[in-house]
Design a protein around this motif. Structure first.
Motif, PDB file in Angstrom:
ATOM      1  N   LEU A 159     100.967 -39.486  27.589  1.00 63.23           N
ATOM      2  CA  LEU A 159     101.141 -39.076  26.211  1.00 63.23           C
ATOM      3  C   LEU A 159      99.822 -38.667  25.568  1.00 63.23           C
ATOM      4  N   LYS A 160      99.912 -37.669  24.695  1.00 67.07           N
ATOM      5  CA  LYS A 160      98.765 -37.208  23.928  1.00 67.07           C
ATOM      6  C   LYS A 160      99.010 -37.509  22.452  1.00 67.07           C
ATOM      7  N   PRO A 161      97.960 -37.607  21.654  1.00 64.56           N
ATOM      8  CA  PRO A 161      98.163 -37.869  20.215  1.00 64.56           C
ATOM      9  C   PRO A 161      99.073 -36.830  19.558  1.00 64.56           C
ATOM     10  N   GLU A 162      98.970 -35.585  19.973  1.00 63.30           N
ATOM     11  CA  GLU A 162      99.781 -34.524  19.366  1.00 63.30           C
ATOM     12  C   GLU A 162     101.256 -34.580  19.756  1.00 63.30           C
ATOM     13  N   ASP A 163     101.620 -35.518  20.613  1.00 63.08           N
ATOM     14  CA  ASP A 163     103.031 -35.702  20.959  1.00 63.08           C
ATOM     15  C   ASP A 163     103.783 -36.538  19.921  1.00 63.08           C
ATOM     16  N   SER A 164     103.063 -37.097  18.974  1.00 64.48           N
ATOM     17  CA  SER A 164     103.724 -37.866  17.922  1.00 64.48           C
ATOM     18  C   SER A 164     104.670 -36.962  17.140  1.00 64.48           C
ATOM     19  N   ALA A 165     105.934 -37.360  17.077  1.00 61.82           N
ATOM     20  CA  ALA A 165     106.949 -36.537  16.426  1.00 61.82           C
ATOM     21  C   ALA A 165     108.286 -37.259  16.466  1.00 61.82           C
ATOM     22  N   VAL A 166     109.230 -36.741  15.697  1.00 57.91           N
ATOM     23  CA  VAL A 166     110.628 -37.138  15.878  1.00 57.91           C
ATOM     24  C   VAL A 166     111.217 -36.170  16.899  1.00 57.91           C
ATOM     25  N   TYR A 167     111.792 -36.702  17.936  1.00 57.20           N
ATOM     26  CA  TYR A 167     112.364 -35.890  19.002  1.00 57.20           C
ATOM     27  C   TYR A 167     113.885 -35.845  18.841  1.00 57.20           C
ATOM     28  N   TYR A 168     114.406 -34.632  18.824  1.00 56.43           N
ATOM     29  CA  TYR A 168     115.833 -34.414  18.666  1.00 56.43           C
ATOM     30  C   TYR A 168     116.399 -33.783  19.936  1.00 56.43           C
ATOM     31  N   CYS A 169     117.465 -34.374  20.430  1.00 53.75           N
ATOM     32  CA  CYS A 169     118.135 -33.741  21.556  1.00 53.75           C
ATOM     33  C   CYS A 169     119.329 -32.947  21.044  1.00 53.75           C
ATOM     34  N   TYR A 170     119.744 -31.982  21.840  1.00 51.42           N
ATOM     35  CA  TYR A 170     120.924 -31.190  21.513  1.00 51.42           C
ATOM     36  C   TYR A 170     121.663 -30.856  22.797  1.00 51.42           C
ATOM     37  N   ALA A 171     122.914 -30.508  22.629  1.00 46.90           N
ATOM     38  CA  ALA A 171     123.721 -30.126  23.788  1.00 46.90           C
ATOM     39  C   ALA A 171     124.861 -29.235  23.334  1.00 46.90           C
ATOM     40  N   GLN A 172     125.263 -28.365  24.222  1.00 55.96           N
ATOM     41  CA  GLN A 172     126.441 -27.532  23.976  1.00 55.96           C
ATOM     42  C   GLN A 172     127.617 -28.202  24.661  1.00 55.96           C
ATOM     43  N   LEU A 173     128.495 -28.797  23.854  1.00 60.28           N
ATOM     44  CA  LEU A 173     129.642 -29.526  24.367  1.00 60.28           C
ATOM     45  C   LEU A 173     130.890 -28.704  24.102  1.00 60.28           C
TER      46      LEU A 173
END
Length: 114
Positions: free
Chosen positions: A84-98
């Motif tokens: 991990l790098k400091p710039e990886d700090s974030a809210v991570y959102y997943c998505y999918a086509q269902l």
């Protein structure tokens, strides 16, 4: 039908991370699955996507840093990095086509500590 993202938290810089995105509910087919992230004070940005046959596409700045994968038997997509790098700090959102409908997970916060 829902997507559940997990695996975030407070993680020291240089440590590995694996995020998971589980699709659950009544559906017949998952097409693309992917991730976006939103760093503090910035817009949401694309990270990576994987098709149901395993083809992957990455945003240029994360190539070689993140790996996206999926387990179709478990209806789960993963995003991982070894360092991990400091710039990886974030809210991570997943998505999918269902079944042709785009669905989003609720987001999982990753905070990289130095």
């Amino acid at each position: 039908v829902q997507l559940q993202a997990s695996g975030g938290g407070l993680v020291p810089v240089g440590e590995p991370l694996r995020l998971s995105c589980l699709a659950s509910g009544n559906f017949e087919r998952i097409a693309n699955m992917g991730w976006y992230r939103q760093p503090p004070g910035k817009d949401r940005e694309f990270v990576a996507v994987i098709t149901n046959d395993g083809t992957t596409i990455y945003e240029d700045t994360v190539k070689g840093h993140f790996t996206i994968s999926r387990d179709n038997a478990k209806n789960t997509c993963y995003l991982q990095t070894d360092t991990l790098k400091p710039e990886d700090s974030a809210v991570y959102y997943c998505y999918a086509q269902l079944d042709g409908t785009l669905r989003w997970g609720q987001g999982t916060l990753v905070t990289v500590s130095s």
